[in-house]
Design a protein around this motif. Structure first.
Motif, PDB file in Angstrom:
ATOM      1  N   GLN A 255       0.821  -1.201   0.000  1.00 12.60           N
ATOM      2  CA  GLN A 255       0.000   0.000   0.000  1.00 12.60           C
ATOM      3  C   GLN A 255       0.860   1.258   0.000  1.00 12.60           C
ATOM      4  OE1 GLN A 255      -2.456  -0.938   3.404  1.00 12.60           O
ATOM      5  NE2 GLN A 255      -4.082  -1.778   2.118  1.00 12.60           N
ATOM      6  N   GLU A 256       2.048   1.204   0.617  1.00 14.22           N
ATOM      7  CA  GLU A 256       2.947   2.356   0.574  1.00 14.22           C
ATOM      8  C   GLU A 256       3.466   2.575  -0.849  1.00 14.22           C
ATOM      9  OE1 GLU A 256       3.140   4.333   2.919  1.00 14.22           O
ATOM     10  OE2 GLU A 256       2.889   3.250   4.816  1.00 14.22           O
ATOM     11  N   VAL A 257       3.781   1.502  -1.553  1.00 14.56           N
ATOM     12  CA  VAL A 257       4.190   1.623  -2.957  1.00 14.56           C
ATOM     13  C   VAL A 257       3.054   2.233  -3.769  1.00 14.56           C
ATOM     14  CG1 VAL A 257       4.883   0.364  -5.024  1.00 14.56           C
ATOM     15  CG2 VAL A 257       5.792  -0.318  -2.800  1.00 14.56           C
ATOM     16  N   THR A 258       1.832   1.775  -3.513  1.00 14.69           N
ATOM     17  CA  THR A 258       0.676   2.311  -4.224  1.00 14.69           C
ATOM     18  C   THR A 258       0.463   3.779  -3.888  1.00 14.69           C
ATOM     19  OG1 THR A 258      -0.302   0.095  -4.072  1.00 14.69           O
ATOM     20  CG2 THR A 258      -1.749   1.875  -4.781  1.00 14.69           C
ATOM     21  N   ASN A 259       0.664   4.152  -2.626  1.00 18.42           N
ATOM     22  CA  ASN A 259       0.570   5.563  -2.234  1.00 18.42           C
ATOM     23  C   ASN A 259       1.490   6.425  -3.089  1.00 18.42           C
ATOM     24  OD1 ASN A 259      -1.235   5.004  -0.150  1.00 18.42           O
ATOM     25  ND2 ASN A 259       0.312   5.044   1.456  1.00 18.42           N
ATOM     26  N   LEU A 260       2.703   5.929  -3.318  1.00 17.72           N
ATOM     27  CA  LEU A 260       3.686   6.689  -4.087  1.00 17.72           C
ATOM     28  C   LEU A 260       3.198   6.913  -5.514  1.00 17.72           C
ATOM     29  CD1 LEU A 260       6.508   7.994  -4.065  1.00 17.72           C
ATOM     30  CD2 LEU A 260       7.443   5.757  -4.724  1.00 17.72           C
ATOM     31  N   LEU A 261       2.602   5.885  -6.107  1.00 17.63           N
ATOM     32  CA  LEU A 261       2.090   6.042  -7.465  1.00 17.63           C
ATOM     33  C   LEU A 261       0.864   6.947  -7.500  1.00 17.63           C
ATOM     34  CD1 LEU A 261       2.482   2.462  -8.986  1.00 17.63           C
ATOM     35  CD2 LEU A 261       4.032   4.394  -9.124  1.00 17.63           C
ATOM     36  N   LEU A 262      -0.015   6.788  -6.517  1.00 18.45           N
ATOM     37  CA  LEU A 262      -1.197   7.655  -6.473  1.00 18.45           C
ATOM     38  C   LEU A 262      -0.796   9.118  -6.328  1.00 18.45           C
ATOM     39  CD1 LEU A 262      -3.581   5.617  -4.099  1.00 18.45           C
ATOM     40  CD2 LEU A 262      -3.633   5.724  -6.603  1.00 18.45           C
ATOM     41  N   LEU A 263       0.266   9.364  -5.600  1.00 18.78           N
ATOM     42  CA  LEU A 263       0.717  10.730  -5.360  1.00 18.78           C
ATOM     43  C   LEU A 263       0.982  11.466  -6.669  1.00 18.78           C
ATOM     44  CD1 LEU A 263       1.510  12.451  -2.804  1.00 18.78           C
ATOM     45  CD2 LEU A 263       3.878  11.839  -3.332  1.00 18.78           C
ATOM     46  N   GLY A 264       1.522  10.765  -7.639  1.00 24.03           N
ATOM     47  CA  GLY A 264       1.810  11.380  -8.931  1.00 24.03           C
ATOM     48  C   GLY A 264       0.778  11.088  -9.995  1.00 24.03           C
ATOM     49  N   GLY A 265      -0.362  10.478  -9.612  1.00 23.54           N
ATOM     50  CA  GLY A 265      -1.398  10.159 -10.588  1.00 23.54           C
ATOM     51  C   GLY A 265      -0.991   9.073 -11.563  1.00 23.54           C
ATOM     52  N   HIS A 266      -0.120   8.151 -11.118  1.00 21.38           N
ATOM     53  CA  HIS A 266       0.423   7.129 -12.016  1.00 21.38           C
ATOM     54  C   HIS A 266      -0.449   5.870 -12.064  1.00 21.38           C
ATOM     55  CE1 HIS A 266       4.031   9.501 -12.556  1.00 21.38           C
ATOM     56  NE2 HIS A 266       4.209   9.566 -11.244  1.00 21.38           N
ATOM     57  N   ILE A 267      -1.748   6.057 -12.032  1.00 19.59           N
ATOM     58  CA  ILE A 267      -2.715   4.968 -12.222  1.00 19.59           C
ATOM     59  C   ILE A 267      -3.682   5.418 -13.314  1.00 19.59           C
ATOM     60  CG2 ILE A 267      -4.559   3.575 -11.187  1.00 19.59           C
ATOM     61  CD1 ILE A 267      -1.945   2.898  -9.939  1.00 19.59           C
ATOM     62  N   GLY A 268      -3.944   4.552 -14.288  1.00 25.76           N
ATOM     63  CA  GLY A 268      -4.838   4.952 -15.374  1.00 25.76           C
ATOM     64  C   GLY A 268      -4.169   5.895 -16.347  1.00 25.76           C
ATOM     65  N   ARG A 269      -2.857   5.796 -16.466  1.00 28.45           N
ATOM     66  CA  ARG A 269      -2.078   6.630 -17.370  1.00 28.45           C
ATOM     67  C   ARG A 269      -1.175   5.712 -18.178  1.00 28.45           C
ATOM     68  NH1 ARG A 269       1.442  10.930 -14.329  1.00 28.45           N
ATOM     69  NH2 ARG A 269      -0.603  11.932 -14.110  1.00 28.45           N
ATOM     70  N   VAL A 270      -1.046   5.996 -19.469  1.00 26.43           N
ATOM     71  CA  VAL A 270      -0.192   5.173 -20.323  1.00 26.43           C
ATOM     72  C   VAL A 270       1.235   5.195 -19.785  1.00 26.43           C
ATOM     73  CG1 VAL A 270       0.780   4.921 -22.634  1.00 26.43           C
ATOM     74  CG2 VAL A 270      -1.631   5.554 -22.355  1.00 26.43           C
ATOM     75  N   GLY A 271       1.826   4.010 -19.685  1.00 28.57           N
ATOM     76  CA  GLY A 271       3.210   3.907 -19.228  1.00 28.57           C
ATOM     77  C   GLY A 271       3.369   3.931 -17.729  1.00 28.57           C
ATOM     78  N   ALA A 272       2.276   3.782 -16.991  1.00 24.73           N
ATOM     79  CA  ALA A 272       2.345   3.901 -15.536  1.00 24.73           C
ATOM     80  C   ALA A 272       1.415   2.891 -14.879  1.00 24.73           C
ATOM     81  CB  ALA A 272       1.957   5.319 -15.104  1.00 24.73           C
ATOM     82  N   GLY A 273       1.710   2.568 -13.602  1.00 30.93           N
ATOM     83  CA  GLY A 273       0.816   1.717 -12.833  1.00 30.93           C
ATOM     84  C   GLY A 273       1.544   0.737 -11.943  1.00 30.93           C
ATOM     85  N   VAL A 274       0.775  -0.074 -11.249  1.00 32.20           N
ATOM     86  CA  VAL A 274       1.327  -1.104 -10.369  1.00 32.20           C
ATOM     87  C   VAL A 274       1.464  -2.401 -11.142  1.00 32.20           C
ATOM     88  CG1 VAL A 274       0.398  -0.066  -8.261  1.00 32.20           C
ATOM     89  CG2 VAL A 274      -0.984  -1.720  -9.507  1.00 32.20           C
ATOM     90  N   CYS A 275       2.511  -3.173 -10.809  1.00 30.02           N
ATOM     91  CA  CYS A 275       2.789  -4.397 -11.554  1.00 30.02           C
ATOM     92  C   CYS A 275       3.330  -5.478 -10.622  1.00 30.02           C
ATOM     93  CB  CYS A 275       3.787  -4.117 -12.679  1.00 30.02           C
ATOM     94  SG  CYS A 275       4.173  -5.553 -13.711  1.00 30.02           S
TER      95      CYS A 275
END
Length: 592
Positions: free
Chosen positions: A282-302
């Motif tokens: 969830q901390e890793v996900t927090n980091l991605l959410l912080l920059g809006g890196h979900i639902g964006r081409v080239g970004a997301g959790v894997c």
């Protein structure tokens, strides 16, 4: 197998057991016997059906390995639920369960949100708790291609990964290219268990420098202010101490995040296999959410899964605690009435066995005994089960430490041709990117006694369930197309399954966070989750042990005794330790 006692077999190494070749005949270990004996398929299936029918449904459990195809997994869970239980422990309970649980609360889906094509458009890829060269070698090609297109790569791991520092694609030799490439731009050598502290540091840096996506946070997320308050209570001194890194290193990585418009975070069991696995994901996900890196081409959790269909098995319903939405569609599509009470996961199943609450334990593939965290406890618990059943291709340790009686049912391997009803069958699997594609065997079966996993499940169902059951088990035992048609009616995202899976690259399942930034959480938002840092302090003269996968090993299967990656030969049971620590304890007389 019938000429040697199980005690003698148990004294053999896993490497020796694997090298004995294929299992080609149903084998039965009667109560109070120490040797397996050959029996017919009818006799084997009758023994299982009698055991299942002689006790309540919840005194049975049905384990699944990630080797199982979508079609067999669907039929397996359909049989278990028709029988009356959700006792469906599976191998994902022991590898990526924390990924699923953490992501479901954070973004409303327990899967990754990237496709393979996203790697071509990413600015920054963070590889955390994962050694692609050892465990996911195909991924190295995707990382190399992303690097060549300008992406930067941060590797987070207590150990350096040779594949990320000196990568060489075998095909390059055909082009007379003999050099190697360095893939990782930065290696953050965290302490074992220090990943959460690193994430806190990266979050603090990005927030302090304004490297956040305010529009995403305001429109799509919840919990941001609470997370900020939590971070304020985390000092840089604590972050440095717990992570094993200095602030300058973390801030340099933070600059790379701040400069990136599309970030992918990949992880494997280096993150999931901790007491705080859910929290750190969830901390890793927090980091991605912080920059809006979900639902964006080239970004997301894997989250990167190792076995070929771990993710697909869960999609097909191999799950001890399914949602009402899933069960309702399953019931509507198949005509059954699924039980609603939650069943046993792996840990709960072992406890139930130890308490004498399981009479029949069926394993569809895998090596349950060796894969579970506490081997001795698992062995003593299995010994209290009336009948243990292993559906397998090769001999392994789970065949030797059994219940009071045991069966081994030999099945076709995925690479073997499956001819049923005069037609060659194929199956499907789902990869870590949510792509469903075909898997076809192309070699002759090792024996004409082998049966497909679907045939075994359906044959058992025809013996155990009422003859007027809504599912035509006979047809599904010989026709995978029929099973796919039933899946299409019963599981969301599989409409026109038979047509779509025959496309050259299969098809990609819907993924609401990735597709349209829709989050199926309780509040309909992507949630920043605040977690305290775990206590990673050690008592004096204590050390932390981590496990690594050696060369010539795949999950619990040992193919060789040589680890060429580390120059260790002839033995698999090796403990590696820091030379200075060994010298300090008097266990080594030199530091090199």
């Amino acid at each position: 197998l019938e000429n040697i006692t199980v005690q003698e077999l148990a004294n053999k190494s896993d490497y020796w057991l694997n090298n004995q070749g294929r299992l080609v005949h149903p084998m039965y270990l009667p109560p109070d016997s120490n040797k397996y004996q050959r029996i017919s398929w009818d006799e084997a299936l009758d023994i299982i059906s009698q055991s299942l029918q002689s006790s309540p449904p919840d005194r049975a459990a049905f384990y699944t390995s990630g080797r199982t195809s979508n079609e067999a997994a669907f039929l397996y869970q359909l049989f278990a639920r028709s029988h009356g239980t959700n006792n469906l422990p599976d191998c994902s309970n022991m590898c990526h369960e924390s990924s699923g649980r953490g992501l479901n609360v954070s973004i409303g889906i327990g899967k990754g949100t990237v496709t393979l094509e996203d790697f071509d458009h990413s600015d920054l890829i963070m590889v955390i708790g994962q050694n692609p060269g050892t465990n996911h070698p195909r991924m190295l090609t995707a990382l190399r291609d992303a690097k060549r297109k300008g992406a930067k790569i941060i590797h987070v791991n207590p150990l350096a990964e040779a594949g990320l520092s000196r990568f060489k694609h075998p095909q390059d030799y055909m082009n007379l290219s003999f050099g190697s490439e360095s893939l990782a731009d930065m290696h953050l050598q965290v302490k074992i268990g220090g990943d959460a502290a690193l994430m806190h540091g990266l979050l603090k840096y990005c927030i302090s420098t304004g490297a956040i996506d305010n529009n995403f946070i305001q429109e799509y997320s919840a919990g941001f202010s609470q997370m900020c308050n939590n971070l304020e209570n985390t000092t840089w001194e604590r972050i440095e101490e717990d992570s094993g890194l200095v602030r300058e290193e973390i801030e340099r990585a933070g600059e790379m995040f701040a400069d990136s418009n599309a970030v992918i975070a990949c992880w494997a069991m280096g993150l999931t296999q901790h007491r705080n696995g859910v929290a750190v994901i969830q901390e890793v996900t927090n980091l991605l959410l912080l920059g809006g890196h979900i639902g964006r081409v080239g970004a997301g959790v894997c989250p990167v899964r190792g076995h070929s269909n771990v993710q697909g098995d869960r999609t097909m319903g191999i799950w001890e605690s399914p949602t009402e939405t899933f069960l309702s569609q399953m019931d509507a599509g198949t005509g059954i009435i699924s039980p609603r009470s939650h069943g046993y996961d792996v840990v709960e199943c072992i406890r139930a066995m130890g308490d004498g609450l399981i009479d029949t334990f069926v394993c569809m593939g895998g090596n349950f005994l060796s894969a579970t965290p506490d081997t001795e406890l698992t062995a003593s618990s299995l010994a209290k089960v009336g009948l243990t059943v292993q559906i397998s291709t090769k001999l392994n340790r789970s065949h030797l430490l059994t219940g009071k009686s045991a069966l081994i049912l030999p099945c076709l391997g995925r690479t073997e041709i499956d001819i049923a009803n005069g037609k060659q069958q194929f199956v499907s699997v789902e990869n870590s990117m949510g792509v469903v594609h075909t898997s076809r065997g192309n070699i002759q079966p090792a024996s004409d006694m082998l049966r497909s996993e679907s045939w075994i499940v359906c044959s058992l169902a025809m013996r155990v369930l009422p003859s007027d059951h809504s599912v035509n088990w006979q047809e599904h035992s010989i026709n995978n197309d029929a099973t796919r048609d039933l899946i299409a009616k019963s599981i969301a995202g599989f409409e026109k399954f038979n047509q779509r899976v025959r496309a050259p690259s299969g098809f990609t399942l819907p993924n609401p966070p990735r597709d349209n930034r829709t989050f199926m959480t309780e509040n309909g938002k992507a949630n920043f989750i605040s977690n305290p840092l775990p206590d990673v302090n050690l008592k004096e003269d204590h050390y932390v042990m981590m496990t690594i996968r050696s060369h010539d090993q795949y999950n619990t299967t040992i193919y060789g005794l040589h680890d060429r990656y580390r120059g260790i030969h002839g033995n698999r049971r090796v403990i590696l330790m820091n030379a200075q620590d060994m010298n300090d304890r008097g266990w080594k007389t030199r530091t090199r």
